[in-house]
Design a protein around this motif. Structure first.
Motif, PDB file in Angstrom:
ATOM      1  N   GLY A  21       0.679  -1.195  -0.039  1.00 48.53           N
ATOM      2  CA  GLY A  21       0.255   0.094   0.085  1.00 48.53           C
ATOM      3  C   GLY A  21       0.809   1.264   0.084  1.00 48.53           C
ATOM      4  N   ILE A  22       2.158   1.230  -0.683  1.00 49.97           N
ATOM      5  CA  ILE A  22       3.039   2.351  -0.712  1.00 49.97           C
ATOM      6  C   ILE A  22       2.753   2.880  -1.902  1.00 49.97           C
ATOM      7  CG2 ILE A  22       5.268   3.153  -0.407  1.00 49.97           C
ATOM      8  CD1 ILE A  22       5.654   0.730   1.533  1.00 49.97           C
ATOM      9  N   ASN A  23       2.567   4.316  -2.062  1.00 52.21           N
ATOM     10  CA  ASN A  23       3.081   5.081  -3.526  1.00 52.21           C
ATOM     11  C   ASN A  23       4.259   5.192  -4.059  1.00 52.21           C
ATOM     12  OD1 ASN A  23      -0.008   5.745  -3.417  1.00 52.21           O
ATOM     13  ND2 ASN A  23       0.211   7.313  -2.207  1.00 52.21           N
ATOM     14  N   LEU A  24       4.160   5.269  -5.538  1.00 53.75           N
ATOM     15  CA  LEU A  24       5.467   4.910  -6.087  1.00 53.75           C
ATOM     16  C   LEU A  24       5.662   6.437  -6.899  1.00 53.75           C
ATOM     17  CD1 LEU A  24       8.292   4.014  -6.998  1.00 53.75           C
ATOM     18  CD2 LEU A  24       6.925   2.836  -8.744  1.00 53.75           C
ATOM     19  N   HIS A  25       6.727   7.407  -6.808  1.00 51.29           N
ATOM     20  CA  HIS A  25       6.883   8.397  -7.457  1.00 51.29           C
ATOM     21  C   HIS A  25       8.262   8.046  -8.487  1.00 51.29           C
ATOM     22  CE1 HIS A  25       7.280  12.732  -8.793  1.00 51.29           C
ATOM     23  NE2 HIS A  25       8.418  12.411  -8.890  1.00 51.29           N
ATOM     24  N   THR A  26       8.107   8.219 -10.006  1.00 54.21           N
ATOM     25  CA  THR A  26       9.154   8.060 -10.913  1.00 54.21           C
ATOM     26  C   THR A  26       9.723   9.408 -11.360  1.00 54.21           C
ATOM     27  OG1 THR A  26       7.709   8.132 -12.655  1.00 54.21           O
ATOM     28  CG2 THR A  26       8.379   6.049 -11.807  1.00 54.21           C
ATOM     29  N   PHE A  27      11.053   9.453 -11.008  1.00 57.08           N
ATOM     30  CA  PHE A  27      11.992  10.677 -10.937  1.00 57.08           C
ATOM     31  C   PHE A  27      12.466  10.716 -12.770  1.00 57.08           C
ATOM     32  CE2 PHE A  27      12.163  10.241  -6.565  1.00 57.08           C
ATOM     33  CZ  PHE A  27      11.833  11.531  -5.930  1.00 57.08           C
ATOM     34  N   GLY A  28      12.499  11.745 -13.086  1.00 58.02           N
ATOM     35  CA  GLY A  28      13.028  12.207 -14.501  1.00 58.02           C
ATOM     36  C   GLY A  28      12.764  11.575 -15.672  1.00 58.02           C
ATOM     37  N   VAL A  29      11.278  11.132 -15.919  1.00 56.44           N
ATOM     38  CA  VAL A  29      10.870  10.927 -17.357  1.00 56.44           C
ATOM     39  C   VAL A  29       9.571  11.304 -17.181  1.00 56.44           C
ATOM     40  CG1 VAL A  29      12.477   8.826 -17.582  1.00 56.44           C
ATOM     41  CG2 VAL A  29      10.278   8.559 -16.363  1.00 56.44           C
ATOM     42  N   SER A  30       9.199  11.908 -18.715  1.00 57.04           N
ATOM     43  CA  SER A  30       8.003  12.077 -18.689  1.00 57.04           C
ATOM     44  C   SER A  30       7.338  12.306 -20.172  1.00 57.04           C
ATOM     45  CB  SER A  30       7.599  13.632 -18.241  1.00 57.04           C
ATOM     46  OG  SER A  30       8.314  14.630 -18.822  1.00 57.04           O
ATOM     47  N   THR A  31       8.043  11.417 -20.965  1.00 58.01           N
ATOM     48  CA  THR A  31       7.598  11.177 -22.271  1.00 58.01           C
ATOM     49  C   THR A  31       6.162  10.640 -22.507  1.00 58.01           C
ATOM     50  OG1 THR A  31       9.755  10.767 -23.098  1.00 58.01           O
ATOM     51  CG2 THR A  31       8.083  10.305 -24.814  1.00 58.01           C
ATOM     52  N   PRO A  32       5.269  11.263 -23.125  1.00 58.68           N
ATOM     53  CA  PRO A  32       3.767  10.738 -22.943  1.00 58.68           C
ATOM     54  C   PRO A  32       3.560   9.289 -23.230  1.00 58.68           C
ATOM     55  CG  PRO A  32       3.932  12.857 -24.080  1.00 58.68           C
ATOM     56  CD  PRO A  32       5.162  12.620 -23.783  1.00 58.68           C
ATOM     57  N   PRO A  33       4.015   8.380 -24.118  1.00 59.11           N
ATOM     58  CA  PRO A  33       3.691   7.140 -24.277  1.00 59.11           C
ATOM     59  C   PRO A  33       4.361   6.544 -22.934  1.00 59.11           C
ATOM     60  CG  PRO A  33       5.404   7.887 -25.822  1.00 59.11           C
ATOM     61  CD  PRO A  33       4.902   8.922 -25.157  1.00 59.11           C
ATOM     62  N   LEU A  34       5.327   7.026 -22.357  1.00 55.02           N
ATOM     63  CA  LEU A  34       5.841   6.267 -21.065  1.00 55.02           C
ATOM     64  C   LEU A  34       4.979   6.470 -20.089  1.00 55.02           C
ATOM     65  CD1 LEU A  34       8.368   4.557 -19.960  1.00 55.02           C
ATOM     66  CD2 LEU A  34       9.328   6.814 -19.437  1.00 55.02           C
ATOM     67  N   ILE A  35       4.508   7.896 -19.850  1.00 51.89           N
ATOM     68  CA  ILE A  35       3.516   8.358 -18.983  1.00 51.89           C
ATOM     69  C   ILE A  35       2.312   7.302 -18.778  1.00 51.89           C
ATOM     70  CG2 ILE A  35       2.022   9.912 -18.114  1.00 51.89           C
ATOM     71  CD1 ILE A  35       3.976  12.045 -19.172  1.00 51.89           C
ATOM     72  N   HIS A  36       1.783   7.019 -20.023  1.00 48.81           N
ATOM     73  CA  HIS A  36       0.506   6.370 -20.303  1.00 48.81           C
ATOM     74  C   HIS A  36       0.778   4.914 -19.758  1.00 48.81           C
ATOM     75  CE1 HIS A  36      -3.105   4.534 -21.548  1.00 48.81           C
ATOM     76  NE2 HIS A  36      -2.602   3.583 -22.400  1.00 48.81           N
ATOM     77  N   ALA A  37       2.147   4.125 -19.928  1.00 43.23           N
ATOM     78  CA  ALA A  37       2.390   3.119 -19.289  1.00 43.23           C
ATOM     79  C   ALA A  37       2.567   2.922 -18.004  1.00 43.23           C
ATOM     80  CB  ALA A  37       3.695   2.483 -19.980  1.00 43.23           C
ATOM     81  N   PHE A  38       3.154   3.918 -17.282  1.00 50.57           N
ATOM     82  CA  PHE A  38       3.056   4.064 -15.840  1.00 50.57           C
ATOM     83  C   PHE A  38       1.764   4.376 -15.417  1.00 50.57           C
ATOM     84  CE2 PHE A  38       7.994   5.846 -15.652  1.00 50.57           C
ATOM     85  CZ  PHE A  38       8.386   4.686 -16.095  1.00 50.57           C
ATOM     86  N   GLN A  39       1.023   4.871 -15.952  1.00 49.07           N
ATOM     87  CA  GLN A  39      -0.495   5.116 -15.213  1.00 49.07           C
ATOM     88  C   GLN A  39      -1.120   3.978 -15.272  1.00 49.07           C
ATOM     89  OE1 GLN A  39      -2.777   7.876 -17.551  1.00 49.07           O
ATOM     90  NE2 GLN A  39      -4.258   8.252 -16.017  1.00 49.07           N
TER      91      GLN A  39
END
Length: 339
Positions: free
Chosen positions: A204-222
């Motif tokens: 139940g721990i939230n995850l933050h990713t540092f230093g990447v924000s290309t839209p297709p990658l954001i969608h995968a992370f979402q």
């Protein structure tokens, strides 16, 4: 998923960005959550973040550790630890909402032995640093997972779970560019992110990713359930004359080129129509092409729309768009895009 807009920019540029956004009348807010590195930001930039963004606009503020600067050799990790400890412990500086703990960031060219040392440094420093913080900082601390192997990231997760934190970051993406200063998602880091999200979800721990924000990658992370992310890529790409569109990588819209990355106005309008993108900063393609500020804010809108458009486009349409315009990312996360 929450966009945390990285503000590694000087005060003058930040004022211009805020003024242009306000002037546009766009009701969206790319500055609702922001990340700033207090040890390496000017007092004038911090003043804007605190008084204009946090106090007047209600922004959530993240203090970054400055681990990137240690990675780049601008400060030793030991000196970073001491400086950050003293900064966070000063009551005058305890106005942020989240506090990233010191992390020793590896690069893609580090040896196996060096990466392992940096992982151990990060774990040891996080535990010591956490113990030296007042209770409020402890409550809102974000330790960072570093490592290139499952064993290394699992060591971080185990240590941070013992600390009782509710929010953890991941920073060991691939690196390239000058001095390995640019974060990229490669096969190794992609597998690690998938593994980490599974492990943290159990706790139940939230995850933050540092230093990447290309839209297709954001969608995968979402789709993986990542809670938040940050990057300066919206600004860096704009400086190189590039613009995102929802679910696509950056394309050159400024410098006329015969390279495959160049995007004509006709192609740009086609993608706009296909994604349903709209923003005040690309209505005039000439302004988008000629002005960095317009590209920067357009890129932030594209990132926000990537998060928001999942329900409006549908997974088949999104997967098709990513495969069409961002095949490398599609190959990395094909199963996730189609899930």
């Amino acid at each position: 998923m929450q966009l945390v807009t990285s503000l590694t920019v000087d005060a003058s540029l930040l004022r211009k960005l805020l003024h242009l956004w306000d002037e546009s009348g766009d009701p969206r807010n790319p500055f609702a959550c922001v990340l700033v590195t207090p040890l390496f930001s000017s007092p004038s930039t911090l003043k804007i973040v605190r008084e204009e963004l946090k106090e007047k606009r209600g922004a959530t503020v993240y203090f970054d550790s400055g681990g990137y600067y240690a990675q780049q050799g601008k400060i030793t990790f030991d000196d970073l630890y001491v400086a950050l400890r003293d900064y966070y412990r000063n009551p005058e500086n305890q106005w942020a909402d989240w506090y990233v703990l010191p992390d020793h960031v590896p690069t893609s060219i580090d040896t196996v032995e060096t990466v392992d040392v940096k992982v151990s440094d990060t774990i040891t420093a996080s535990k010591m640093f956490f113990a030296e913080m007042p209770s409020r900082i402890q409550e809102y601390s974000i330790p960072v997972i570093q490592g290139h192997t499952f064993e290394q990231v699992n060591r971080c997760i185990a240590a941070y779970r013992e600390m009782g934190v509710k929010y953890i970051g991941f920073g060991s993406f691939g690196t390239n560019g000058s001095n390995n200063s640019i974060n990229v998602a490669d096969e190794r880091s992609a597998k690690n992110v998938i593994h980490i999200t599974t492990e943290l979800a159990k706790a139940g721990i939230n995850l933050h990713t540092f230093g990447v924000s290309t839209p297709p990658l954001i969608h995968a992370f979402q789709k993986l359930g990542i809670y938040s992310f940050d990057s300066l890529a919206w600004q860096r790409s704009a400086g190189y004359g590039k613009a995102y569109m929802p679910f696509t990588r950056a394309y050159n819209v400024s410098h006329r080129s015969t390279r495959n990355s160049s995007l004509s106005q006709v192609e740009f309008e086609q993608i706009k129509q296909r994604t349903g993108h709209t923003c005040p900063f690309c209505e005039d393609f000439h302004l988008l092409s000629e002005r960095r500020l317009y590209r920067s804010l357009h890129n932030l809108v594209a990132v926000m729309e990537t998060i928001d458009h999942n329900t409006t486009l549908g997974k088949e349409a999104i997967a098709s768009l990513i495969a069409w315009k961002s095949p490398r990312y599609y190959q990395l996360f094909e199963e996730i895009y189609l899930a």
